[in-house]
Write a protein that holds these residues in place. Structure first.
Motif, mmCIF file in Angstrom:
data_model
loop_
_atom_site.group_PDB
_atom_site.id
_atom_site.type_symbol
_atom_site.label_atom_id
_atom_site.label_comp_id
_atom_site.label_asym_id
_atom_site.label_seq_id
_atom_site.Cartn_x
_atom_site.Cartn_y
_atom_site.Cartn_z
ATOM 1 N N ILE A 316 0.831 -1.215 0.000
ATOM 2 C CA ILE A 316 0.000 0.000 0.000
ATOM 3 C C ILE A 316 0.863 1.261 0.000
ATOM 4 O O ILE A 316 0.725 2.109 -0.895
ATOM 5 N N PRO A 317 1.789 1.463 0.961
ATOM 6 C CA PRO A 317 2.630 2.657 0.889
ATOM 7 C C PRO A 317 3.539 2.661 -0.333
ATOM 8 O O PRO A 317 3.834 3.733 -0.891
ATOM 9 N N LEU A 318 3.990 1.487 -0.778
ATOM 10 C CA LEU A 318 4.885 1.446 -1.936
ATOM 11 C C LEU A 318 4.144 1.844 -3.214
ATOM 12 O O LEU A 318 4.730 2.485 -4.097
ATOM 13 N N ALA A 319 2.881 1.485 -3.320
ATOM 14 C CA ALA A 319 2.087 1.902 -4.482
ATOM 15 C C ALA A 319 1.965 3.421 -4.520
ATOM 16 O O ALA A 319 2.083 4.052 -5.582
ATOM 17 N N ASN A 320 1.743 4.028 -3.343
ATOM 18 C CA ASN A 320 1.688 5.491 -3.267
ATOM 19 C C ASN A 320 2.994 6.116 -3.736
ATOM 20 O O ASN A 320 3.004 7.085 -4.505
ATOM 21 N N ALA A 321 4.105 5.558 -3.273
ATOM 22 C CA ALA A 321 5.423 6.105 -3.612
ATOM 23 C C ALA A 321 5.688 6.011 -5.106
ATOM 24 O O ALA A 321 6.182 6.960 -5.727
ATOM 25 N N VAL A 322 5.362 4.884 -5.703
ATOM 26 C CA VAL A 322 5.632 4.678 -7.127
ATOM 27 C C VAL A 322 4.791 5.621 -7.983
ATOM 28 O O VAL A 322 5.297 6.240 -8.938
ATOM 29 N N ILE A 323 3.518 5.766 -7.658
ATOM 30 C CA ILE A 323 2.660 6.661 -8.441
ATOM 31 C C ILE A 323 3.132 8.105 -8.307
ATOM 32 O O ILE A 323 3.174 8.852 -9.299
ATOM 33 N N GLU A 324 3.500 8.522 -7.091
ATOM 34 C CA GLU A 324 3.984 9.892 -6.898
ATOM 35 C C GLU A 324 5.241 10.142 -7.730
ATOM 36 O O GLU A 324 5.381 11.189 -8.370
ATOM 37 N N MET A 325 6.157 9.173 -7.753
ATOM 38 C CA MET A 325 7.380 9.348 -8.537
ATOM 39 C C MET A 325 7.081 9.381 -10.034
ATOM 40 O O MET A 325 7.674 10.158 -10.776
ATOM 41 N N CYS A 326 6.155 8.540 -10.481
ATOM 42 C CA CYS A 326 5.806 8.533 -11.903
ATOM 43 C C CYS A 326 5.303 9.896 -12.362
ATOM 44 O O CYS A 326 5.657 10.370 -13.451
#
Length: 425
Positions: A316-326
């Motif tokens: 869950i937190p990793l999905a947030n991080a990846v989308i923000e970076m994208c």
């Protein structure tokens, strides 16, 4: 033979029976023509599990007239190799298939290599690891071709399943099985390009299905249940794992949110949470950088949360991080500037530190000439703080390493950087 797995029984018996990998051994290829004309060259077969390395080796053996031997480098000993060398001396030439060739030890190499070099042993090596990283150069140099296999296309898997259902000698053809074309397509899709998984799944589905009046009825729910994790390839720490990490970073760098989430999902299914977090942190500073400096802190917080939560909640937190970076502005200017400075040092572009920058916090510093430093905080400049024009680089290192990227937050930094340059004499 029926006690052997279906995937083993359905291996092609010669090169004309090979399904897929047509770019390597299709009828139009030089390798196919050479083998058909009686010449088998030494080669390395590189690719993920289940995409045909062993099958191709056995098919080549079936199409050649050479005595054939198969070894696995993980447990083959020197005596195994010596026996093959002895057979080569007797027969004149033999074909050796060596699986997991990247695990071949030096003693085995020393015994085998001269015979590969003089042609008495034709070597077909198979590896899941990148041969340019993990296969000894001595082996590589004696293999004329390094052939990279690809995942099977879905149409190839469908063909393979269809052949297995029809083959009465080796496959399931002697049984009456009710299975639709769409169900075969579903099995092919679930196998994710892995021929071994497709046939293993097909066999499992057959034995898990009910028989009604002498006919085995395949139902969708059985396929769905057995297909749950069929697409996951867990070679944690291997070449494919690092390819997934590379694909994740390049997808984020390219701002493709869907591709990045796909590769993140695959990596998390493999279970190496620490490696994923490490790569995400690198990406935050390498690819987002000064364009959005807050991302580094956000990704770090997401990674720490993921480690505390553990899988599956860590996703869950990793999905947030990846989308923000994208979707963040991106800049690689900071680390590119540092790399440029490192390269300059390696190229010999060095010099003495200006005297006024040297340490002056001791008695006698003035005697050594460590004087003249101007304290920037004593020279206020607008709302910036303090700045004074003085030399910082050595005399003969008049270089500019930092080249701002005009993106996101770095726009402001670039404007300040350019403005300060106008103040210099």
């Amino acid at each position: 033979m029926q006690n052997e797995p279906l995937a083993f029984r359905m291996r092609p018996r010669n090169i004309t029976e090979i399904i897929g990998q047509q770019h390597i051994i299709g009828e139009h290829t030089t390798l196919y023509k050479m083998i058909q004309n009686g010449h088998v060259p030494s080669m390395l077969l590189y690719g993920e599990p289940g995409i045909g390395k062993t099958s191709i080796a056995y098919a080549i053996a079936g199409s050649s007239k050479l005595p054939f031997f198969a070894l696995n480098a993980t447990h083959a000993g020197k005596k195994d190799v010596e026996q093959i060398v002895t057979e080569a001396r007797i027969s004149g030439k033999v074909l050796l298939f060596l699986d997991e060739i990247h695990r071949f030890n030096k003693l085995q190499q020393d015994t085998l290599l001269p015979h590969v070099e003089n042609g008495s042993i034709v070597l077909i090596g198979a590896t899941t690891e990148n041969p340019f990283h993990d296969v000894n150069p001595a082996i590589r140099s004696r293999c004329g071709e390094i052939l990279q296999l690809k995942r099977h296309e879905q149409k190839d898997i469908v063909q393979l399943i269809t052949v297995a259902l029809q083959d009465k000698e080796r496959g399931l053809g002697k049984y009456t099985i009710k299975i639709s074309d769409s169900q075969i397509e579903r099995i092919a899709l679930a196998s994710n390009g892995d021929a071994r998984k497709a046939l293993t799944l097909l066999e499992s589905i057959y034995y898990a299905s009910d028989e009604v009046e002498g006919e085995t009825i395949v139902v969708d729910s059985t396929i769905e249940h057995l297909s749950n994790r069929i697409g996951v390839y867990g070679d944690k720490g291997g070449s494919h794992f690092y390819n997934l990490l590379s694909a994740l970073q390049k997808s984020v760098r390219g701002s493709d949110t869907n591709a990045a989430l796909y590769y993140l999902a695959h990596l998390l299914e493999n279970g190496d949470l620490i490696a994923v977090c490490r790569r995400l942190l690198v990406m935050a500073y390498e690819d987002i950088g000064l364009a959005n400096p807050s991302v580094g802190a956000h990704v770090y917080a997401a990674c720490e949360s993921a480690k505390v939560l553990g899988l599956p909640e860590a996703r869950i937190p990793l999905a947030n991080a990846v989308i923000e970076m994208c979707l963040s502005p991106k800049s690689n200017s900071a680390y590119s500037a540092l790399d440029a400075a490192i390269n300059a040092i390696h190229e010999g572009k060095t010099g003495d530190i200006p005297s006024h920058l040297k340490d002056a916090h001791y008695a006698g510093a003035k005697t050594l000439g460590h004087v003249g430093y101007k304290y920037p905080h004593d020279y206020p400049i607008g709302t910036f703080g303090g700045w004074v024009d003085q030399q910082y680089l050595p005399d003969n290192v008049n270089l500019e390493f930092y080249k701002p990227v005009i993106a996101g937050e770095e726009k402001k930094m670039a404007a300040i950087y350019d403005k300060l340059k106008t103040f210099k004499k």
